[in-house]
Design a protein around this motif. Structure first.
Motif, short mmCIF file in Angstrom:
data_model
loop_
_atom_site.label_atom_id
_atom_site.label_comp_id
_atom_site.label_asym_id
_atom_site.label_seq_id
_atom_site.Cartn_x
_atom_site.Cartn_y
_atom_site.Cartn_z
N THR A 37 28.52 -73.72 16.50
CA THR A 37 28.00 -72.53 17.38
C THR A 37 26.45 -72.51 16.88
OG1 THR A 37 28.61 -71.00 15.65
CG2 THR A 37 30.13 -71.36 17.52
N GLY A 38 25.86 -71.40 17.71
CA GLY A 38 24.51 -71.16 17.30
C GLY A 38 24.42 -70.58 15.57
N ALA A 39 25.35 -69.63 15.45
CA ALA A 39 25.55 -69.28 14.08
C ALA A 39 25.82 -70.35 13.12
CB ALA A 39 26.51 -67.94 14.06
N ALA B 4 23.02 -66.78 3.22
CA ALA B 4 22.81 -67.71 4.49
C ALA B 4 23.44 -66.92 5.71
CB ALA B 4 23.43 -69.04 4.38
N ASP B 5 24.49 -66.31 5.53
CA ASP B 5 25.08 -65.43 6.63
C ASP B 5 24.00 -64.46 7.19
OD1 ASP B 5 27.28 -67.00 6.63
OD2 ASP B 5 28.59 -65.31 5.64
N ARG B 6 23.30 -63.86 6.11
CA ARG B 6 22.57 -62.55 6.61
C ARG B 6 21.23 -63.23 7.29
NH1 ARG B 6 22.33 -60.60 1.91
NH2 ARG B 6 20.61 -61.71 0.99
N GLU C 297 19.90 -62.62 11.22
CA GLU C 297 18.31 -62.16 11.42
C GLU C 297 17.70 -62.96 12.18
OE1 GLU C 297 16.74 -62.37 7.45
OE2 GLU C 297 17.59 -60.51 6.86
N LEU C 298 17.94 -64.44 12.11
CA LEU C 298 17.17 -65.46 12.99
C LEU C 298 17.96 -65.46 14.79
CD1 LEU C 298 16.83 -68.28 10.71
CD2 LEU C 298 15.04 -66.74 11.71
N LEU C 299 19.08 -65.02 14.52
CA LEU C 299 19.46 -64.98 15.86
C LEU C 299 19.22 -63.82 16.66
CD1 LEU C 299 23.51 -65.86 14.96
CD2 LEU C 299 21.82 -67.15 16.50
N GLY D 296 25.56 -66.39 19.94
CA GLY D 296 25.64 -66.92 18.65
C GLY D 296 26.87 -67.58 18.22
N ARG D 297 27.99 -67.02 18.96
CA ARG D 297 29.28 -67.49 18.74
C ARG D 297 29.73 -68.79 19.79
NH1 ARG D 297 32.88 -62.08 17.14
NH2 ARG D 297 31.59 -61.36 15.44
N ARG D 298 28.94 -68.85 20.50
CA ARG D 298 29.00 -70.07 21.59
C ARG D 298 28.62 -71.20 21.11
NH1 ARG D 298 25.59 -67.92 26.31
NH2 ARG D 298 25.70 -70.16 26.59
N PRO D 299 29.49 -72.45 21.40
CA PRO D 299 28.79 -73.85 20.92
C PRO D 299 27.43 -73.98 21.54
CG PRO D 299 31.17 -73.78 21.73
CD PRO D 299 30.77 -72.12 22.09
#
Length: 314
Positions: free
Chosen positions: A93-95, A112-114, A118-120, A129-132
């Motif tokens: 996924t994007g994330a 990294a999660d944070r 932020e970048l998304l 963000g949750r899509r492939p």
């Protein structure tokens, strides 16, 4: 402030092919600088040297205050590089792509999660963000690719033909990203073949041809260097076209097309100069079917400075 990028006398050859022939560049901090030129002009090689991926045969360069040869690690910590094609894992996924890059850059899992979140948000990808990544459009992939290069804040961002292959809407979306980066104080070094792109985004432009910088300045300065305006002449017949082209032999022309019987010649745009050109190229007033006057564009600059041998061929 010291320049973000400074290069002097850069030279690079591959066997008998001289790719760069004594390149000098200076890019001020917090600006967008565009390197404009045709395929094979040396744009990508210049970026690779400045990004420490390739050594120059001669010359010196400093990026973000660091020598690209003696201080490679410091340069790499200060820059981000996005190439001509999106380098994302389409199965993630994007994330996940962003978290992976953040972890590879040394951030903790929490950080990294944070940073991914932020970048998304910053690149308008939060909803996707949750899509492939394989489900993303071309423009979304390019934005994700650029976001991945910014998991650490970079002083200088190199974008090597970032909009190649994108549709007009995706190109405009990426242009806005570039504007936002520059407004935030980041130095953007952009290579492109798209004249409109350089015209819209760059504070300064360097035109490259055959491994050399043949002109540099703002878009307005480059246009003024070639001509304030372009007079397009449509000839009545092929014989008339060839006759007018012959009268222009050895002189600058901004456009030539035997197929459309069109010649574009530089002019200052005044009535007196336009009349003089018409009388010179069509003294009998029978060859020119019609004409139109245009403000000079970067297309005119590009053609005049990088393809002189073609422009003088009839």
């Amino acid at each position: 402030m010291p320049p973000a990028i400074e290069a002097t006398g850069l030279r690079k050859a591959y066997r008998d092919l001289q790719v760069l022939d004594s390149i000098d560049l200076r890019v001020e901090s917090g600006t967008v600088f565009s390197l404009l030129g045709p395929n094979g002009a040396g744009k990508t090689t210049t970026v690779r040297i400045l990004a420490t991926l390739t050594d120059a045969d001669a010359g010196r360069a400093r990026v973000a205050g660091h020598d690209v040869r003696a201080e490679r690690s410091a340069v790499r910590r200060a820059i981000s590089l996005t190439g001509q094609f999106a380098a994302v894992d389409e199965l993630q996924t994007g994330a996940e792509n962003l978290r992976m890059m953040a972890r590879l850059s040394g951030l903790s899992r929490t950080a990294a999660d944070r940073r991914a979140t932020e970048l998304l948000e910053r690149f308008d990808l939060a909803d996707a963000g949750r899509r492939p990544a394989r489900t993303y459009s071309g423009g979304m992939r390019r934005r994700l690719d650029l976001a991945a290069g910014l998991v650490r804040d970079a002083e200088v961002i190199f974008l090597d033909e970032p909009t190649t292959g994108l549709d007009p809407r995706s190109r405009q979306e990426l242009w806005q990203v570039v504007r936002d980066l520059a407004e935030g104080g980041t130095t953007v070094f952009l290579t492109t073949q798209y004249l409109e792109e350089a015209d819209l985004l760059a504070d300064r432009i360097a035109v490259m041809d055959a491994g050399r910088v043949v002109a540099e300045g703002t878009a307005a300065e480059l246009k003024a260097r070639v001509a304030g305006h372009r007079l397009d002449l449509v000839l009545a017949t092929t014989a008339d076209y060839e006759r007018a082209a012959l009268r222009l032999a050895g002189r600058a022309a901004l456009h030539r097309s035997r197929e459309t019987l069109t010649l574009g010649v530089p002019t200052d745009g005044t009535a007196a100069h336009v009349r003089a050109l018409l009388d010179e190229l069509d003294p009998e007033r029978t060859d020119i079917a019609r004409f139109s006057l245009h403000t000079a564009t970067l297309d005119d600059v590009f053609l005049a400075l990088t393809e002189k041998e073609q422009l003088t061929h009839v």
